[in-house]
Design an enzyme around this catalytic site. Structure first.
Site, PDB file in Angstrom:
ATOM      1  N   LEU A  77       0.426   3.654  -2.147  1.00  0.00           N
ATOM      2  CA  LEU A  77       0.709   3.515  -3.745  1.00  0.00           C
ATOM      3  C   LEU A  77       1.223   4.730  -4.082  1.00  0.00           C
ATOM      4  O   LEU A  77       0.811   5.677  -3.955  1.00  0.00           O
ATOM      5  CB  LEU A  77      -0.531   3.080  -4.253  1.00  0.00           C
ATOM      6  CG  LEU A  77      -1.464   1.705  -3.867  1.00  0.00           C
ATOM      7  CD1 LEU A  77      -2.695   1.582  -4.587  1.00  0.00           C
ATOM      8  CD2 LEU A  77      -0.407   0.491  -4.060  1.00  0.00           C
ATOM      9  N   MET A 125      11.123   5.225  -6.998  1.00  0.00           N
ATOM     10  CA  MET A 125       9.845   5.458  -6.317  1.00  0.00           C
ATOM     11  C   MET A 125       9.878   4.323  -5.032  1.00  0.00           C
ATOM     12  O   MET A 125      10.079   3.053  -5.276  1.00  0.00           O
ATOM     13  CB  MET A 125       8.709   5.411  -7.132  1.00  0.00           C
ATOM     14  CG  MET A 125       8.829   6.465  -7.977  1.00  0.00           C
ATOM     15  SD  MET A 125       7.249   6.786  -8.835  1.00  0.00           S
ATOM     16  CE  MET A 125       7.420   8.286  -9.804  1.00  0.00           C
ATOM     17  N   SER A 126       9.266   4.834  -3.968  1.00  0.00           N
ATOM     18  CA  SER A 126       9.186   3.907  -2.835  1.00  0.00           C
ATOM     19  C   SER A 126       8.265   4.556  -1.827  1.00  0.00           C
ATOM     20  O   SER A 126       8.317   5.603  -1.631  1.00  0.00           O
ATOM     21  CB  SER A 126      10.482   3.627  -2.081  1.00  0.00           C
ATOM     22  OG  SER A 126      10.120   3.145  -0.740  1.00  0.00           O
ATOM     23  N   ARG A 134       8.453   4.315   1.202  1.00  0.00           N
ATOM     24  CA  ARG A 134       9.134   5.106   2.198  1.00  0.00           C
ATOM     25  C   ARG A 134      10.029   6.363   1.829  1.00  0.00           C
ATOM     26  O   ARG A 134      10.212   7.269   2.791  1.00  0.00           O
ATOM     27  CB  ARG A 134      10.296   4.006   2.698  1.00  0.00           C
ATOM     28  CG  ARG A 134       9.994   2.746   3.274  1.00  0.00           C
ATOM     29  CD  ARG A 134      11.003   1.960   3.806  1.00  0.00           C
ATOM     30  NE  ARG A 134      10.633   0.745   4.714  1.00  0.00           N
ATOM     31  CZ  ARG A 134      10.502  -0.308   4.150  1.00  0.00           C
ATOM     32  NH1 ARG A 134      10.719  -0.480   3.099  1.00  0.00           N
ATOM     33  NH2 ARG A 134      10.061  -1.390   5.141  1.00  0.00           N
ATOM     34  N   GLY A 158       0.725  -1.169  -0.116  1.00  0.00           N
ATOM     35  CA  GLY A 158      -0.112   0.054  -0.014  1.00  0.00           C
ATOM     36  C   GLY A 158       0.730   1.340  -0.074  1.00  0.00           C
ATOM     37  O   GLY A 158       1.790   1.282  -0.221  1.00  0.00           O
ATOM     38  N   VAL A 191      10.741   2.199 -11.574  1.00  0.00           N
ATOM     39  CA  VAL A 191      10.147   3.170 -11.968  1.00  0.00           C
ATOM     40  C   VAL A 191      10.879   4.415 -11.059  1.00  0.00           C
ATOM     41  O   VAL A 191      10.732   4.159  -9.627  1.00  0.00           O
ATOM     42  CB  VAL A 191       8.615   3.107 -11.776  1.00  0.00           C
ATOM     43  CG1 VAL A 191       7.901   4.712 -12.121  1.00  0.00           C
ATOM     44  CG2 VAL A 191       7.931   2.064 -12.516  1.00  0.00           C
ATOM     45  N   HIS A 229       3.876   1.378  -8.222  1.00  0.00           N
ATOM     46  CA  HIS A 229       3.040   0.374  -8.132  1.00  0.00           C
ATOM     47  C   HIS A 229       1.914   0.397  -9.199  1.00  0.00           C
ATOM     48  O   HIS A 229       1.415  -0.535  -9.882  1.00  0.00           O
ATOM     49  CB  HIS A 229       1.924   0.731  -6.950  1.00  0.00           C
ATOM     50  CG  HIS A 229       2.947   0.585  -5.521  1.00  0.00           C
ATOM     51  ND1 HIS A 229       3.130   1.521  -4.783  1.00  0.00           N
ATOM     52  CD2 HIS A 229       3.552  -0.692  -5.021  1.00  0.00           C
ATOM     53  CE1 HIS A 229       3.740   0.978  -3.473  1.00  0.00           C
ATOM     54  NE2 HIS A 229       3.990  -0.409  -3.568  1.00  0.00           N
TER      55      HIS A 229
HETATM   56  P1  AMP Z   1       5.844  -2.640  -1.951  1.00  0.00           P
HETATM   57  O1  AMP Z   1       4.649  -1.886  -1.653  1.00  0.00           O
HETATM   58  O2  AMP Z   1       6.846  -1.869  -1.473  1.00  0.00           O
HETATM   59  O3  AMP Z   1       5.731  -4.006  -1.124  1.00  0.00           O
HETATM   60  O4  AMP Z   1       5.980  -3.052  -3.538  1.00  0.00           O
HETATM   61  C1  AMP Z   1       4.863  -3.876  -4.024  1.00  0.00           C
HETATM   62  C2  AMP Z   1       5.647  -4.057  -5.442  1.00  0.00           C
HETATM   63  O5  AMP Z   1       5.639  -2.953  -6.143  1.00  0.00           O
HETATM   64  C3  AMP Z   1       6.631  -5.099  -5.313  1.00  0.00           C
HETATM   65  O6  AMP Z   1       6.684  -5.986  -6.255  1.00  0.00           O
HETATM   66  C4  AMP Z   1       7.882  -3.943  -5.747  1.00  0.00           C
HETATM   67  O7  AMP Z   1       9.272  -4.455  -6.285  1.00  0.00           O
HETATM   68  C5  AMP Z   1       7.108  -2.762  -6.514  1.00  0.00           C
HETATM   69  N1  AMP Z   1       7.900  -1.644  -6.595  1.00  0.00           N
HETATM   70  C6  AMP Z   1       7.820  -0.907  -5.356  1.00  0.00           C
HETATM   71  N2  AMP Z   1       8.481   0.297  -6.106  1.00  0.00           N
HETATM   72  C7  AMP Z   1       8.819   0.312  -7.046  1.00  0.00           C
HETATM   73  C8  AMP Z   1       9.300   0.985  -8.216  1.00  0.00           C
HETATM   74  N3  AMP Z   1       9.865   2.342  -8.212  1.00  0.00           N
HETATM   75  N4  AMP Z   1       9.454   0.540  -9.525  1.00  0.00           N
HETATM   76  C9  AMP Z   1       8.942  -0.699  -9.865  1.00  0.00           C
HETATM   77  N5  AMP Z   1       8.350  -1.501  -9.048  1.00  0.00           N
HETATM   78  C10 AMP Z   1       8.174  -1.063  -7.687  1.00  0.00           C
END
Ligand code: AMP
Length: 274
Positions: free
Chosen positions: A24, A175-176, A178, A22, A167, A28
Site C-alpha cells: 500500500l 504513485m504505484s 511498482r 497490496g 494521487v 491506496h
Molecule cells: P493496485 O493495488 O495497483 O491494484 O491498485 C488498487 C487500487 O488503487 C486501484 O483502484 C488503483 O487504480 C488505485 N490506485 C493505485 N495507485 C493509485 C494512485 N496513484 N492514485 C489513485 N489511485 C490509485
C-alpha cells in the site's frame, strides 16, 4: 467474509470496499479515506491476482509486505483487510471468466492480452464475496475503472462505483506499488510520463488541437530519456476509449512506458476549454 458483511448489512450498515494488490501507498490510502467517508464499514482486499498477469509479466516479483499493509490499513480505520488465498479463490477446476467486447480492446488491453478478463473475473468474485454497497477505484487505472463500471451495469451488480483522482508524489510521479522497483535514476526518468502529459496540456492551451502532433511530441520527449520503451501513448474518448483525431472536447491522454523493466502508466484529461 460474506457472513461478516451479511451481519453488518442486516444491522443497516453500509459497506464500502477498496480492492488492492497490496504494498500500500498513499494512493491506496487516499481511496480508503474516501471509502470510509462513504460507508459505515470499510473492507479492503489484498490479493495479487494471478489471472490478470500474462506470461513474462511481474506476478512473481510483485512487491509485497503484508505486515506493513495491515498496520497502514488499521491506522486508516479499515474494518476488514480480506486476503483470500490463491488456492481457495481459484481451486482446481476453476473455469469461468468474465469478458467484455469493446473497452478491453484499447490501451493496456492491446499489449496485456487477457489482463482485463482476469481483472473483471477477480473483481466480480470479490464483489460476490464481500457484497459491498460501494466500491472505490483509482483513475490511475482509467481503463480498468471504465471496464468495471461497464461490467457493473451490464451484469446488474447493485454496487455504486466511485472513481478517485490520481494521487501523485510531490514531484508529480503517479504513485504505484511498482515505483519501489525503480532505481534512483529510473525514478527520475519516470517523471517523463507526467511531464509529457503536462506538455500536451500546455500545447493544447496554445491551440494545438491535433492529437497526432501532441502524441508525436510525447513520443519524442519520452524517447529522449534513457531506459524508456513506450508501450502506447493514446489520445482517446474517455467513455469509449476510441481514438480522437481533433481535440474539440475533453479527451483522455493515456500512456504506458517501460522504464528499465518496470512498466509505468499515467493519464490525464485534456480539456480544450480550460
Ligand atoms: P493496485 O493495488 O495497483 O491494484 O491498485 C488498487 C487500487 O488503487 C486501484 O483502484 C488503483 O487504480 C488505485 N490506485 C493505485 N495507485 C493509485 C494512485 N496513484 N492514485 C489513485 N489511485 C490509485
Amino acid at each position: 467474509m460474506t457472513s461478516w458483511s451479511d451481519c453488518h448489512r442486516r444491522d443497516g450498515q453500509s459497506i464500502s470496499f477498496v480492492p488492492t494488490m497490496g504494498f500500500l501507498h498513499e494512493g491506496h490510502l487516499s481511496l480508503m479515506k474516501e471509502s470510509k467517508r462513504l460507508g459505515n464499514k470499510m473492507v479492503i482486499s489484498i490479493f495479487v491476482n494471478p489471472t490478470q498477469f500474462g506470461v513474462g509479466e511481474d506476478f512473481d516479483s510483485y512487491p509485497s509486505d503484508l505486515d506493513r499493509d495491515f498496520k497502514l490499513a488499521e491506522d486508516i480505520g479499515v474494518d476488514v483487510a480480506f486476503t483470500p488465498n490463491k488456492a481457495d479463490f481459484y481451486p482446481q477446476g476453476f473455469d469461468t471468466f468474465i469478458d467484455q467486447e469493446k473497452l478491453p480492446n484499447h490501451l493496456c488491453g492491446l499489449s496485456r492480452s487477457g489482463h482485463f478478463q482476469g481483472v473483471m473475473t477477480i473483481v466480480a468474485k470479490l464483489f460476490n464475496v464481500v457484497n459491498p454497497d460501494i466500491a472505490v477505484f483509482g483513475e490511475k487505472d482509467f481503463q480498468q475503472l471504465a471496464i468495471i463500471r461497464r461490467m457493473v451495469k451490464d451484469l446488474n451488480f447493485n454496487i455504486r462505483i466511485i472513481g478517485h483522482p490520481i494521487v501523485r508524489e510531490a514531484d508529480g510521479l503517479a504513485m504505484s506499488s511498482r515505483n519501489s522497483k525503480l532505481t534512483p535514476d529510473q525514478r527520475i526518468t519516470g517523471l517523463c510520463l507526467i511531464t509529457s502529459l503536462k506538455k500536451a496540456q500546455s500545447s493544447l492551451k496554445n491551440n494545438e488541437t491535433n492529437a497526432a502532433a501532441l502524441m508525436h511530441n510525447a513520443v519524442e520527449f519520452i524517447c529522449s530519456h534513457p531506459e524508456t520503451e513506450i508501450d502506447y501513448i493514446r489520445i482517446c474518448d474517455p467513455d469509449t476509449l476510441d481514438d480522437v483525431a481533433e481535440i474539440d472536447r475533453p479527451v483522455l491522454m493515456a500512456m504506458a512506458v517501460k522504464v528499465g523493466t518496470t512498466r509505468l502508466i499515467d493519464n490525464m484529461i485534456l480539456n480544450p476549454d480550460e
